[in-house]
Structure formats: structure tokens, C-alpha cells
Scaffold this motif. Sequence first.
Motif, PDB file in Angstrom:
ATOM      1  N   ILE A 189      15.271   3.108  -8.433  1.00  0.00           N
ATOM      2  CA  ILE A 189      14.174   3.755  -7.708  1.00  0.00           C
ATOM      3  C   ILE A 189      12.953   2.840  -7.654  1.00  0.00           C
ATOM      4  CG2 ILE A 189      12.521   5.662  -7.814  1.00  0.00           C
ATOM      5  CD1 ILE A 189      14.868   7.374  -8.915  1.00  0.00           C
ATOM      6  N   ASN A 190      12.628   2.223  -8.795  1.00  0.00           N
ATOM      7  CA  ASN A 190      11.491   1.294  -8.820  1.00  0.00           C
ATOM      8  C   ASN A 190      11.746   0.075  -7.937  1.00  0.00           C
ATOM      9  OD1 ASN A 190       9.908   2.825 -10.561  1.00  0.00           O
ATOM     10  ND2 ASN A 190      10.776   1.891 -12.388  1.00  0.00           N
ATOM     11  N   VAL A 191      13.001  -0.397  -7.921  1.00  0.00           N
ATOM     12  CA  VAL A 191      13.373  -1.540  -7.083  1.00  0.00           C
ATOM     13  C   VAL A 191      13.108  -1.235  -5.614  1.00  0.00           C
ATOM     14  CG1 VAL A 191      15.405  -2.748  -6.165  1.00  0.00           C
ATOM     15  CG2 VAL A 191      15.030  -2.645  -8.629  1.00  0.00           C
ATOM     16  N   GLY A 192      13.377   0.007  -5.212  1.00  0.00           N
ATOM     17  CA  GLY A 192      13.222   0.378  -3.819  1.00  0.00           C
ATOM     18  C   GLY A 192      11.799   0.666  -3.392  1.00  0.00           C
ATOM     19  N   ILE A 193      10.897   0.892  -4.360  1.00  0.00           N
ATOM     20  CA  ILE A 193       9.545   1.339  -4.015  1.00  0.00           C
ATOM     21  C   ILE A 193       8.453   0.358  -4.437  1.00  0.00           C
ATOM     22  CG2 ILE A 193       7.807   3.129  -4.505  1.00  0.00           C
ATOM     23  CD1 ILE A 193      10.081   5.169  -4.649  1.00  0.00           C
ATOM     24  N   ASN A 194       8.456  -0.041  -5.705  1.00  0.00           N
ATOM     25  CA  ASN A 194       7.261  -0.661  -6.290  1.00  0.00           C
ATOM     26  C   ASN A 194       6.805  -1.940  -5.602  1.00  0.00           C
ATOM     27  OD1 ASN A 194       7.755   1.439  -8.079  1.00  0.00           O
ATOM     28  ND2 ASN A 194       7.204   0.238  -9.875  1.00  0.00           N
ATOM     29  N   ALA A 195       7.712  -2.904  -5.451  1.00  0.00           N
ATOM     30  CA  ALA A 195       7.296  -4.184  -4.883  1.00  0.00           C
ATOM     31  C   ALA A 195       6.827  -4.029  -3.439  1.00  0.00           C
ATOM     32  CB  ALA A 195       8.439  -5.193  -4.966  1.00  0.00           C
ATOM     33  N   LEU A 196       7.480  -3.152  -2.692  1.00  0.00           N
ATOM     34  CA  LEU A 196       7.076  -2.969  -1.289  1.00  0.00           C
ATOM     35  C   LEU A 196       5.692  -2.348  -1.181  1.00  0.00           C
ATOM     36  CD1 LEU A 196      10.371  -1.827   0.483  1.00  0.00           C
ATOM     37  CD2 LEU A 196       9.310  -4.097   0.442  1.00  0.00           C
ATOM     38  N   THR A 197       5.365  -1.432  -2.086  1.00  0.00           N
ATOM     39  CA  THR A 197       4.006  -0.877  -2.064  1.00  0.00           C
ATOM     40  C   THR A 197       2.982  -1.952  -2.402  1.00  0.00           C
ATOM     41  OG1 THR A 197       4.057  -0.139  -4.376  1.00  0.00           O
ATOM     42  CG2 THR A 197       4.804   1.435  -2.696  1.00  0.00           C
ATOM     43  N   ALA A 198       3.326  -2.808  -3.359  1.00  0.00           N
ATOM     44  CA  ALA A 198       2.397  -3.872  -3.743  1.00  0.00           C
ATOM     45  C   ALA A 198       2.176  -4.846  -2.592  1.00  0.00           C
ATOM     46  CB  ALA A 198       2.929  -4.611  -4.973  1.00  0.00           C
TER      47      ALA A 198
END
Length: 312
Positions: A189-198
Motif C-alpha cells: 500500500i505504501n509502495v503504491g501511494i507514498n512516493a507518488l504523493t511526495a
Amino acid sequence: MKIAIIGAGAMGSLFGGKISGTDAPVLLYDINKEHVDRINSNGLVIEEPLKGTEETVYPKAATNPEDLRDSDIFVIFVKSTVTENAARQFSRYAKQETIAVTMQNGLGNEAIIRSYFGADRTAAGVTSQGATYLGPGRIRHAGNGPTHLCMSDKKNEKLKNLVRLFNNAGFETNIEENIQNLVWSKLIINVGINALTALTGLKNGELLEYRETKDLMADLVNEACSVAEKKGITLSYGNPLKTVYEVAEKTALNRSSMLQDFDRKSRSEIDFINNAIVREGVKEGIPAPVNRTVTSIVKVLDRIHQKEKEQS
């Protein structure tokens, strides 16, 4: 049972603040003196946007590691980038029976902490709670969901009192025998969201408003799932990409932890999230080119942010 929260940022403040509302002894430790001083003088304000309310709680907070002595539980919420330093430092202040519980994002924290505390005094936790640091003495409770805990030596009776305390504080908490499945389930879940938001500056829910970011989420998640499958990981959900989209929607107002790192120009946890997929993929012979590309871009921006902080 005395609880010490090590790393009183958004998530640490959320757990420590809610625990303090049960009148259980809890201490929030952080190096952010302004945040600590504001909590000690005015309390900690927790916004609850989904309820349209806010509450003020009054945990004790400290910047002196000596204040953590005699704690029965260390709940570790520091950034994964400093897990090694924290485990080394705070193992010196632990009692012989003190248990260190990692509640951090990403893959690899438990192994680091276990190397200092031993399997019999280390536990891993996975939580679906979400929080945003708004400023000294104020956070936003931005997402709600279950929490799972497991001792590294599988002797989970040692966690019964902590599980009861978390539940009393309003966090649905259970013992999980195979925590690695849940670690990977949250990692994806973090792989799919976190970096893209950053990289985009978007909140979690805003990623769903653009076809391009939704497609990138799919690429990142599919690569991670291929690696997990090769490792024999059983995810806690049947449709990973649908789940990632649903989490982004449920935490729509949340600024992910990595986006908050970029806000502060702090070093991100990319090595423990997307780059963990790249590393594990190399071990299993599974390529992860999109995760590798995203990792490279984030790492460059991390270096730029560090230079900007040094020059300011």
C-alpha cells in the motif's frame, strides 16, 4: 505498565496522545523541542476531521533520553532512516524485560531492532491508522483502521497488556501470528501511494483524480506483488490494486509520511519502501523497473533537499 513513545511525530503523537487519555503512564520522546514544549505547556491537540471534532490531551513529553528509563514498552515511531541509531541509543536505557515494538513504515525495521534487543524483547506492529503533523502541539487523525502486533519470538502472551491498552485507547488491536504477511500487505500500500504523493505534492485521495497517477500506482503495485508472490507472501487482501485505491480514498485528506518528509526537506524512507521492492526483487530475480525509477528520482530530490537545508 509505563509506555515510552520514541519518535513523537504524527503517528507517535497520535498513539501517545490517545493512550494518555486512558490515564495510562505514557511519555512522548522527540528531538523537536518546540513540539515537546508545546505539549507540556498546552497539551496535544488532535483534530478528527472525519468526526468534525478535535480534542486536547495531556501526555508528558521529553527531549532527554534519560527520562525513558524504567519504561516497560518502547513503541518506536522514528523514521526508518534513523532506526539503527535509535535502537543503538535506546537499548542502553531499556530494562532487562523492556520490549521494543516497531510501528514504523517499510521493510527491515524489525531486523534492525532485533539485533539490539533480541527476538525475545522485540515486536513488530502494523497499523492502518493515519496521522498528519500540523505543527507544534497539533496533529490530524487522518485515517482509521486495525493494528496488529507480534513478538519476534512468537511468544505473544507478552503483548497481552499492550493489546488491551491500545484497544482501551480506541485503536482496534489484535495479535497476529504471521506478521510478515501484514508487513508486506502494508508495504505494498505504501509502495503504491507514498512516493507518488511526495513527487507530485498531492494528498492521498488526489492521486485518484488523474489517470497518469492511477496508472503509475498500478505499475508500482503490480511489481511489488510479483516480488511478494515469489517470496511466498500471502497478502491480507485479494485484489491489491483495488485495495490501494480504496486506502487512498479512505485516507483522502492525508499527506503521506513521505510527502511530509518532502515538506520538511527531510530524508525520505524510500529505501525501506519502494527500494525495498527493488532489493527483494533482485534477490528473487524479479525486475521492478518502475519502482527503481521512482526510487532514483526520490533519492535525487532527497539530496537536493539536503543541500538546500545545509545552505539555508
